[in-house]
Structure formats: C-alpha cells, structure tokens
Design an enzyme around this catalytic site. Structure first.
Site, PDB file in Angstrom:
ATOM      1  CG  ASP A   1      40.755  17.205   8.253  1.00 27.47           C
ATOM      2  OD1 ASP A   1      40.945  16.176   8.917  1.00 27.47           O
ATOM      3  OD2 ASP A   1      39.640  17.783   8.177  1.00 27.47           O
TER       4      ASP A   1
ATOM      5  NE  ARG B   1      62.442   2.872  34.214  1.00 30.87           N
ATOM      6  CZ  ARG B   1      62.572   3.171  35.512  1.00 30.87           C
ATOM      7  NH1 ARG B   1      63.189   2.340  36.329  1.00 30.87           N
ATOM      8  NH2 ARG B   1      62.065   4.300  35.992  1.00 30.87           N
TER       9      ARG B   1
ATOM     10  CE1 TYR C   1      35.477  26.180  10.419  1.00 31.01           C
ATOM     11  CE2 TYR C   1      37.634  25.206  10.768  1.00 31.01           C
ATOM     12  CZ  TYR C   1      36.331  25.111  10.315  1.00 31.01           C
ATOM     13  OH  TYR C   1      35.886  23.939   9.771  1.00 31.01           O
TER      14      TYR C   1
ATOM     15  CB  CYS D   1      41.319  23.464   9.810  1.00 31.90           C
ATOM     16  SG  CYS D   1      41.135  25.162   9.242  1.00 31.90           S
TER      17      CYS D   1
ATOM     18  CE  LYS E   1      56.903   5.948  28.855  1.00 29.79           C
ATOM     19  NZ  LYS E   1      56.186   6.740  29.808  1.00 29.79           N
TER      20      LYS E   1
ATOM     21  CG  HIS F   1      59.820   7.194  36.879  1.00 27.91           C
ATOM     22  ND1 HIS F   1      60.674   6.830  35.865  1.00 27.91           N
ATOM     23  CD2 HIS F   1      59.099   8.236  36.405  1.00 27.91           C
ATOM     24  CE1 HIS F   1      60.473   7.621  34.826  1.00 27.91           C
ATOM     25  NE2 HIS F   1      59.530   8.494  35.118  1.00 27.91           N
TER      26      HIS F   1
ATOM     27  NE  ARG G   1      54.411   7.271  36.578  1.00 25.19           N
ATOM     28  CZ  ARG G   1      55.149   7.529  35.495  1.00 25.19           C
ATOM     29  NH1 ARG G   1      54.743   8.376  34.585  1.00 25.19           N
ATOM     30  NH2 ARG G   1      56.319   6.929  35.316  1.00 25.19           N
TER      31      ARG G   1
END
Ligand SMILES: Cc1ncc(COP(=O)(O)O)c(C=O)c1O
Length: 364
Positions: free
Chosen positions: A306, A217, A257, A304, A36, A161, A132
């Site tokens: 990027d 799993r 920054y 930052c 997943k 689980h 869950r």
C-alpha cells in the site's frame, strides 16, 4: 471532501486529440474504439461517453460483462464483444454484437435469435496468424458459408487480428493482410459479403494504411501510446498522490522490507500511499522515480502493498502538501507509462491496465 490518497487524472482533451489522430489517418474507415479492460484502466463508461460525444459510433470490449456495464450506464452504441462465447441470452437482451469463432456458438445464437424473432448481427473472427482466437484460415471459407445460411444471423463483420503490426518488419503482417483479403474476396465471389472488414489495431492504424479496410480498431493509441509516437499522441492518464509520512533519518537507516536500501547520508524519507496493490509494480523497488516540485525523486527500498518510500532529501520545500506525480508531467519533467514499462520489463498496456481499483479516476 477529497478522500483519495492517490488518483488517476484522466485528461479528456488528450483523449479527443488522440481520437483526432485516428480520424485523420483513417478517413474512409469507421472507428471501433477499443475500451476493454475498463478502457485500458481509464474508466470505460466515462471514456465511452466522451468518445461517443466526439463521434465514435462503435465500441469494442473483451467480455460480455464489460458490455453490460456500458449498457446499464445508458450507452446504446453498438458494442462488439471480442472474446466471449455462450452468453447468448445476454447478447440478445442487451443488444450486443458477438464475435463468432466457432460454429456451435453461431448455431446457438441463431436459435436464440429465432426464439425472439430477431436477427442478431455478428462479426466472424478468422485467425490469419495471431494464433489466439478465430476460425482456422484453412476452414474459414466453409465455416463462414455455413454461418451465412443460418437464418437469424446477420453477417455484419469479418475480422482478424495482427500479431506484430508494431514491428518495423511488415513481412508477416502483410501476409496476414493478404490472407484476410483473399478470404474476403473469395466469399464475395460466392455472394457472401460484409458491411465491415477489419484488422487494424493502433500500430496498423499508424503504420499500415493498406490495412485500414473499412473499419479500424484502435485501443492503446486513444490513450496516448503506441510505440511509434509519430503523431505526437498525448498520454491521457496521470497518476498523482501525496505524502503520508515524512521523516528525517541519520545515515545507516534501513528502509522497507528486507533492508535492501540503507541511507548513506542524513536523509529525508517520504512515504507515499501507493503500492503494488495499486499497480505500482514491485520491480520499481530501488528503481522507480516519482516527481515532486518538478524534481525526479528515487524510490528507496522495496515497494510495499500500500505504500512506497522515496528519498526527498534533495527536494527543497517538500512537505505534506507537495504533489507527487507517479506518472505524468510536472514542471519540465515527465514520467510516461512507456518509462515505467521499460523499468518493469513490460508494455504500457500492462502499466495502464494495472492501475488498481482503489485509485479514483478523476476526469478533467
Ligand atoms: C481484437 C482486438 N482488436 C483491437 C485491439 C486494440 O489493440 P491496440 O490497443 O494495440 O490498438 C485489441 C487489443 O489488444 C484486440 O484484442
């Protein structure tokens, strides 16, 4: 042409090695490989194809759209969808195996399968303590009995689980296992049985042989992590980049920054083209490290969106061709997803799955 500014190198040999670790520990259980979230960031289609080549016969994903991507790539292996509901038509059309955790969905699945004269295999999820998803254990017997009478449903699996198989203290997870086993026994006694019983995630594969049942799993351990690295799992993903800008600056120069870093000496500062939009967590501002020429190099100033600045003053010979390893091994040094997770207050799962879409995955 190499256009990518940064890339994730996926080491398929390491993936095979980790799969072998699972196989050796679970000889009597079938392996359902959890792929997943784009195979924990490693690229679901390529990872699935490799695992299938190595003998994996079952796959698990969170959502139906992830399973459809695999089918559209030509993968015909059984795929269990963990957390979806109501995608009845897609399940039938793409031959998917849904996890069922409510009666209404079970009825719809049976009706949908009836319309096309089919039987749909399902795995029933019961909640033994994870809190869950799953039938409440107190009502699970009745629910499973009801589903077992739905003509167009084939009961293939019963699953649950663990919530804390990674802890040393196994009291709670052993209780979960006992609860699960006694439900399976009671159902069997009433002539309701399943081809597969499964609970074990990676931590249980590694530390709870009793919990392997006849299917496991594993997810994170396939990718080389799992807390208790007792079998010398190998990290599959490395993150590599280069330098996009290199400058020499005097002492007293503010970097990035909010000027949270100011050079204390004459320095060489490099900018690397990876930022928080690529999954390089902003908490690594003034805190992270990368590797260049086998040397640990500190992140300076704020990460930052990027880009990230690093202080390369102490790296001899650094230049625009220098390889920057953000996660992985270089020379004698290594930075793992565990190391990054520790610095950012999270778990390796999040580090791996956060690697952004701009980062090309390259398979070796
Ligand atoms: C239902 C289910 N099974 C198995 C796994 C695999 O867990 P792990 O990655 O800890 O092995 C997960 C992942 O969280 C899951 O949600």
């Amino acid at each position: 042409m190499e256009l990518q500014k940064a890339f994730a190198e996926i080491n398929l040999k390491a993936l095979s090695h980790n799969l072998n670790v699972v196989s050796k520990r679970t000889r009597n259980s079938r392996i359902l490989a959890v792929i997943k979230a784009n195979a924990y960031g490693h690229g679901a289609v390529k990872v699935a194809e490799h695992l299938i080549r190595k003998g994996v016969s079952n796959l698990g994903v969170a959502y139906t759209n992830e399973a459809i991507t695999l089918r559209e790539a030509g993968i015909t292996t059984p795929i269990l969808v963990f957390f979806d509901r109501d995608n009845i038509d897609a399940c039938l059309e793409y031959n998917l195996t849904p996890t069922v955790f409510d009666l209404e969905t079970a009825r719809k699945l049976s009706a949908g399968a009836y319309r096309i004269n089919k039987q749909i295999p399902v795995h029933i999820k019961v909640d033994t303590g994870m809190g869950r998803i799953g039938f409440d254990i107190r009502k699970a017997f009745e629910a499973v009995t009801a589903i077992s009478s739905m003509k167009n449903i084939k009961l293939e699996g019963l699953m649950s689980h663990f919530s804390e198989a990674d802890l040393k203290d196994k009291e709670f997870v052993n209780l979960q296992l006992t609860i699960f086993r006694s439900l399976a026994e009671k159902l069997k006694h009433h002539k309701i049985s399943f081809k597969y019983l499964h609970m074990a995630n990676s931590a249980a594969v590694l530390t709870m042989p009793d919990a392997h049942l006849n299917m496991v799993r594993p997810g994170i351990m396939l990718y080389g992590y799992g807390g208790c690295n007792i079998d010398k799992l190998k990290p599959v993903m490395s993150l590599k980049s280069s330098i996009v800008f290199l400058k020499k600056v005097p002492a007293g120069t503010p970097i990035s920054y909010n000027r949270t870093f100011v050079t204390k000496r004459k320095s060489t500062i490099a900018t690397i083209p990876v930022g928080y939009a690529d999954g390089y967590n902003r908490k690594l501002s003034n805190h992270g490290e990368v590797l260049i020429n086998g040397i640990r190099v500190p992140v300076t100033g704020r990460v930052c969106m990027d880009t990230t600045m690093i202080d390369v003053t102490d790296v001899p010979g650094v230049n625009y061709k220098s390889e920057v390893v953000i996660m992985g091994r270089q020379g004698r040094e290594q930075i793992t997803a565990d190391d990054i997770a520790e610095k950012t207050g999270t778990i390796p799962y999040e580090v791996l799955t956060s690697v952004g879409q701009r980062i090309k995955r390259i398979y070796r």
